[in-house]
Design an enzyme around this catalytic site. Structure first.
Site, short mmCIF file in Angstrom:
data_model
loop_
_atom_site.label_atom_id
_atom_site.label_comp_id
_atom_site.label_asym_id
_atom_site.label_seq_id
_atom_site.Cartn_x
_atom_site.Cartn_y
_atom_site.Cartn_z
N PRO A 1 10.23 2.09 1.25
CA PRO A 1 11.41 1.97 0.39
C PRO A 1 11.75 3.26 -0.34
O PRO A 1 12.93 3.53 -0.62
CB PRO A 1 11.04 0.85 -0.59
CG PRO A 1 9.56 0.81 -0.59
CD PRO A 1 9.15 1.19 0.79
N TRP B 1 0.82 -1.19 0.00
CA TRP B 1 0.00 0.00 0.00
C TRP B 1 0.86 1.25 0.00
O TRP B 1 2.00 1.23 0.44
CB TRP B 1 -0.92 -0.03 1.20
CG TRP B 1 -1.90 -1.16 1.19
CD1 TRP B 1 -2.75 -1.51 0.18
CD2 TRP B 1 -2.16 -2.10 2.24
NE1 TRP B 1 -3.53 -2.60 0.51
CE2 TRP B 1 -3.18 -2.98 1.79
CE3 TRP B 1 -1.63 -2.28 3.52
CZ2 TRP B 1 -3.68 -4.00 2.57
CZ3 TRP B 1 -2.11 -3.30 4.30
CH2 TRP B 1 -3.13 -4.16 3.82
N ILE C 1 2.69 2.55 3.21
CA ILE C 1 3.62 1.64 3.89
C ILE C 1 4.62 1.06 2.89
O ILE C 1 5.79 1.44 2.88
CB ILE C 1 2.84 0.50 4.60
CG1 ILE C 1 1.88 1.07 5.63
CG2 ILE C 1 3.82 -0.48 5.26
CD1 ILE C 1 0.93 0.05 6.25
N CYS C 2 4.17 0.15 2.06
CA CYS C 2 5.09 -0.59 1.19
C CYS C 2 5.61 0.24 0.02
O CYS C 2 6.56 -0.17 -0.65
CB CYS C 2 4.43 -1.86 0.68
SG CYS C 2 4.06 -3.02 2.02
N LEU C 3 5.03 1.40 -0.23
CA LEU C 3 5.59 2.36 -1.17
C LEU C 3 6.44 3.38 -0.44
O LEU C 3 7.60 3.61 -0.80
CB LEU C 3 4.47 3.05 -1.97
CG LEU C 3 4.92 4.09 -2.99
CD1 LEU C 3 5.84 3.47 -4.05
CD2 LEU C 3 3.72 4.74 -3.67
#
Length: 220
Positions: free
Chosen positions: A127, A119, A122-124
């Site tokens: 990083p 999402w 978070i996951c975008l």
């Protein structure tokens, strides 16, 4: 740790097929089901367009998942673009903390990294912010990503921009790589991708092609 100072203006700020790499993170059934800021079918359409554009221009592309035995395999339309690539499956929420993923990026030799993920917040965001701190120029694709709410998506975008990342959309990515319609080796591929995934623009293009086909000496 180094501080990223991306080029903001001028030709060097533009993406080219030779200066960037693409990371597609966690486009899996569990994550797709949690996307609430954009219609899931539209998001899937956009990330498939993004991946096809990268492939058309030979941009190195990494597929990665997190805990696929629980969250599911990569969605089929995306996997079908790279049928021979096995996505790197991680345990880390932050992809940039996975050594295999970081080594892949390093192996490309590219300093401009384009990322789409589920999402957004978070996951975008994780990083993106981490890679910026390692001195990479990071671009993130807003419409090929999705958050768990409108607010979560927007706050993730604001956080990444404040950190120095550059937002764009899937269509912009493809246009930026093409840049000139005189580049005939890829112009046809771009038109085909647009016809398949371009929404209203695809309808307009199909109509234009229909009109041109009816004209003598139109070259269509």
């Amino acid at each position: 740790m180094t501080t990223s100072k991306p080029v903001r203006v001028g030709l060097d700020a533009m993406l080219t097929p030779d200066n960037c790499a693409l990371m597609l993170i966690d486009h899996q059934p569990f994550q797709v089901s949690g996307v609430k800021n954009i219609d899931a079918a539209l998001m899937i359409n956009n990330v498939v367009m993004l991946a096809k554009a990268a492939k058309a221009f030979n941009v190195p592309t990494l597929l990665t998942t997190v805990l696929k035995d629980r969250g599911g395999n990569l969605i089929k339309p995306l996997q079908d673009i790279h049928p021979d690539q096995t996505p790197i499956d991680r345990t880390t929420i932050n992809t940039w903390e996975d050594e295999n993923c970081v080594r892949w990026v390093e192996s490309t030799g590219r300093r401009k990294i384009v990322i789409a993920a589920l999402w957004t917040e978070i996951c975008l965001a994780f990083p993106v912010i981490h890679a910026l701190g390692e001195g990479y120029e990071v671009y993130f694709v807003t419409d090929a990503s999705g958050g768990t709410s409108v607010e979560a998506h927007e706050m993730g975008i604001q956080r990444m921009i404040q950190a120095g990342a550059i937002p764009l959309t899937a269509g912009v990515f493809m246009a930026e790589l093409q840049r000139d319609w005189a580049r005939e080796e890829t112009a046809g591929k771009v038109a085909e991708i647009m016809l398949e995934h371009g929404g209203a623009s695809a309808t307009n293009l199909a109509w234009e092609l229909q009109l041109l086909a009816g004209r003598a000496s139109s070259g269509v």
